[in-house]
Design a protein around this motif. Structure first.
Motif, short mmCIF file in Angstrom:
data_model
loop_
_atom_site.label_atom_id
_atom_site.label_comp_id
_atom_site.label_asym_id
_atom_site.label_seq_id
_atom_site.Cartn_x
_atom_site.Cartn_y
_atom_site.Cartn_z
N LEU A 33 -9.78 6.06 2.65
CA LEU A 33 -9.84 7.49 2.33
C LEU A 33 -9.77 8.33 3.59
N GLU A 34 -9.31 9.55 3.40
CA GLU A 34 -9.49 10.63 4.38
C GLU A 34 -10.35 11.67 3.68
N VAL A 35 -11.40 12.12 4.35
CA VAL A 35 -12.37 13.02 3.72
C VAL A 35 -12.74 14.13 4.70
N VAL A 36 -12.82 15.35 4.18
CA VAL A 36 -13.42 16.45 4.93
C VAL A 36 -14.88 16.53 4.54
N THR A 37 -15.76 16.42 5.52
CA THR A 37 -17.19 16.38 5.26
C THR A 37 -17.71 17.79 4.99
N LEU A 97 -8.29 6.04 6.66
CA LEU A 97 -7.06 5.60 6.00
C LEU A 97 -6.63 4.24 6.53
N ARG A 98 -7.43 3.24 6.25
CA ARG A 98 -7.14 1.88 6.70
C ARG A 98 -6.73 1.03 5.49
N GLY A 99 -5.56 0.45 5.59
CA GLY A 99 -5.04 -0.35 4.48
C GLY A 99 -5.48 -1.80 4.58
N LEU A 100 -6.79 -2.00 4.69
CA LEU A 100 -7.34 -3.34 4.89
C LEU A 100 -8.04 -3.83 3.63
N ARG A 101 -7.80 -5.10 3.30
CA ARG A 101 -8.54 -5.73 2.21
C ARG A 101 -9.91 -6.21 2.67
N LYS A 102 -10.05 -6.45 3.95
CA LYS A 102 -11.32 -6.91 4.50
C LYS A 102 -11.70 -6.04 5.69
N ASP A 103 -12.88 -5.45 5.63
CA ASP A 103 -13.35 -4.59 6.72
C ASP A 103 -14.87 -4.48 6.62
N ASN A 104 -15.57 -5.41 7.22
CA ASN A 104 -17.04 -5.43 7.17
C ASN A 104 -17.61 -4.86 8.46
N THR A 109 0.84 -1.20 0.00
CA THR A 109 0.00 0.00 0.00
C THR A 109 0.87 1.25 0.00
N MET A 110 0.28 2.33 -0.45
CA MET A 110 0.89 3.65 -0.39
C MET A 110 -0.16 4.62 0.11
N GLY A 123 -6.98 12.50 1.33
CA GLY A 123 -5.92 11.50 1.41
C GLY A 123 -6.46 10.14 1.01
N ALA A 124 -5.56 9.21 0.68
CA ALA A 124 -6.00 7.88 0.24
C ALA A 124 -4.93 6.85 0.53
N VAL A 125 -5.38 5.63 0.79
CA VAL A 125 -4.51 4.46 0.85
C VAL A 125 -4.73 3.68 -0.45
N LEU A 126 -3.65 3.51 -1.22
CA LEU A 126 -3.74 2.91 -2.54
C LEU A 126 -3.13 1.52 -2.55
#
Length: 470
Positions: free
Chosen positions: A167-171, A180-187, A106-107, A208-211
């Motif tokens: 993602l990081e987002v300003v609402t 910003l969680r670099g997880l493939r699984k997150d239910n 991830t980046m 921001g983003a985790v790619l």
């Protein structure tokens, strides 16, 4: 609004609040130079916290915001309207690579990072970030995610949505959601990430983003095949996927007129065949074993395609320079078309199995309605996305032809709808196509979209006038 602008200057520094008309000009005109809006100011925050502070100020004073990355969009989604009441929030200063994790592949990046910088940073870490498109030297990852960009690698790797883990987002309320969680699984509830991706800045501002990163291929090989019809191209696609599997990472369709335009405006770029053909496909294999293995796969594929009459001729690049020359043919089509004059562009998708029928039927309908029009048809055949562009007949002025754009769009988009497709495959809706979706989306879809918008942006300050019909 002087008090508002003074508070903005206090928040991000006076030099990053641009109000001079000449200095704002580049932020107000769209990529294709078809529209220039007006703005109260261009604001250039340098951090997520500064974005949040600016959003709170905009909310306090009722100032609409237009988030902007590289301003390379094609549907008027990243420029302000002509009222002069909106501010542009340009994220260009937010260009840090925050972290590279080669074990997790991830980046983590700021939204203002230029796509090419991300690609190069991945390569330096012996990894691949596969999102690739013509504007990669100037577009930013925040804009790519906000529009769910596609490009040439979707066949193997998917759209921007599939390449983002967090993602990081300003609402719209000026709060910061740290996803910003670099997880493939997150239910753990609703997928907020996918809600913001593709929303074109109308629900919040991606900061921001985790790619996802991938192993670098050991070899990339390229070939150009010639054939008589899109149906033959589809037959080649089926064969290539069967024989090459996941190593097939590029499959780009180009019509004869596309390459004729390239050769006309860039004489140094000529198709490598002794005679012209009706259609061409650019194929790319990315191999995890070796160049020898990739070349063997390609040669076997090309031989079988020739023997079964799926293709009429082909060349396989024998060097990086030859591969680059073949890709240059594809990448110079939009430039050659621009040099030829104004045209009416369509970014559409249909089920892959219907592409041959769609092109054949829609070409005939357009020729019947607009005799002499010239079709510039190219795109990502492997994922069903066509850039189905229409140039005016010879002798017809650009202004006269563009004046009939609505009629041309109606023919094309109605045909797309009949073929169960989408009028926007990878460019988004922006302001350009927002009203057209009334004809092609159900009332249920439109109500659901409007409900989400009201819930997340009740004051309608986030990129108003984009995506949703007026």
């Amino acid at each position: 609004m002087n008090n508002f602008l003074d508070l903005c200057r206090e928040t991000i520094g006076a030099s990053h609040v641009i109000t001079d008309a000449a200095d704002m000009a580049g932020y107000l005109t769209d990529w294709r130079r078809r529209f220039t809006g007006r703005a109260l100011a261009v604001l250039r925050p340098g951090s997520t916290e500064e974005v949040a502070a600016l959003v709170r100020l905009c909310r306090q004073f009722g100032v609409p915001m237009v988030p902007q990355g590289g301003n390379t969009g094609l549907v008027l989604g990243s420029v302000p309207d002509d009222t002069g009441n909106e501010v542009v929030l340009s994220l260009g200063r937010m260009n840090r690579i925050r972290a590279v994790d080669t074990v997790n592949n991830t980046m983590t990046v700021d939204a203002g990072c230029v796509l090419a910088t991300i690609q190069n940073t991945a390569a330096e870490a012996e990894r691949l970030f596969p999102l690739s498109l013509a504007a990669e030297g100037s577009c930013t990852i925040g804009g790519n995610l906000a529009s769910n960009a596609g490009g040439t690698g979707v066949l193997r790797y998917g759209n921007a949505r599939e390449l983002c883990l967090g993602l990081e987002v300003v609402t719209a309320q000026g709060e910061i959601w740290d996803g910003l969680r670099g997880l493939r699984k997150d239910n753990t509830g609703y997928d907020l990430r996918d809600l913001y991706i593709g929303s074109e800045g109308t629900l919040g501002i991606i900061t921001g983003a985790v790619l996802k990163l991938f192993p670098q291929p050991k070899a990339k090989v390229t070939a150009l095949a010639a054939m008589s019809s899109p149906d033959d191209a589809l037959a080649l696609l089926t064969l290539a996927q069967d024989r090459c599997g996941a190593t097939l990472t590029g499959f780009e369709l180009m019509s004869r007129f596309c390459l004729e335009l390239v050769a006309k405006h860039y004489p140094q770029m000529q198709p490598p065949f002794p005679q012209p053909y009706a259609q061409y496909v650019l194929l790319e294999l990315s191999d995890s074993e070796s160049e020898e293995h990739a070349m063997s796969l390609f040669e076997s594929l090309i031989t079988e395609a020739l023997e079964t009459n799926r293709i009429q001729d082909a060349v396989v690049a024998g060097s990086l320079a030859q591969s680059r020359a073949l890709w240059d043919l594809r990448e110079h089509i939009p430039l050659a078309q621009a040099n030829e004059g104004k045209n009416i562009k369509h970014d559409v998708s249909v089920p892959i199995s219907r592409i041959g029928d769609f092109i054949r039927e829609t070409d005939a309908l357009l020729q019947q309605a607009f005799p002499g029009i010239r079709m510039v048809t190219f795109g990502h055949l492997g994922d069903g996305n066509l850039h189905y562009n229409v140039s005016p007949p010879l002798g017809v002025s650009d202004v006269e032809f563009i004046g009939r754009q609505h009629e041309v769009n109606q023919v094309v988009h109605d045909s797309v709808h009949r073929h169960l497709g989408s009028i926007s495959a990878e460019h988004g809706l922006g302001a350009l196509k927002r009203d057209e979706i009334r004809q092609y989306k159900s009332d249920v879809e439109l109500v659901l979209m409007a409900t989400i918008k009201r819930a997340l942006d009740p004051d309608n300050l986030m990129n108003p006038g984009k995506v949703l019909p007026a």
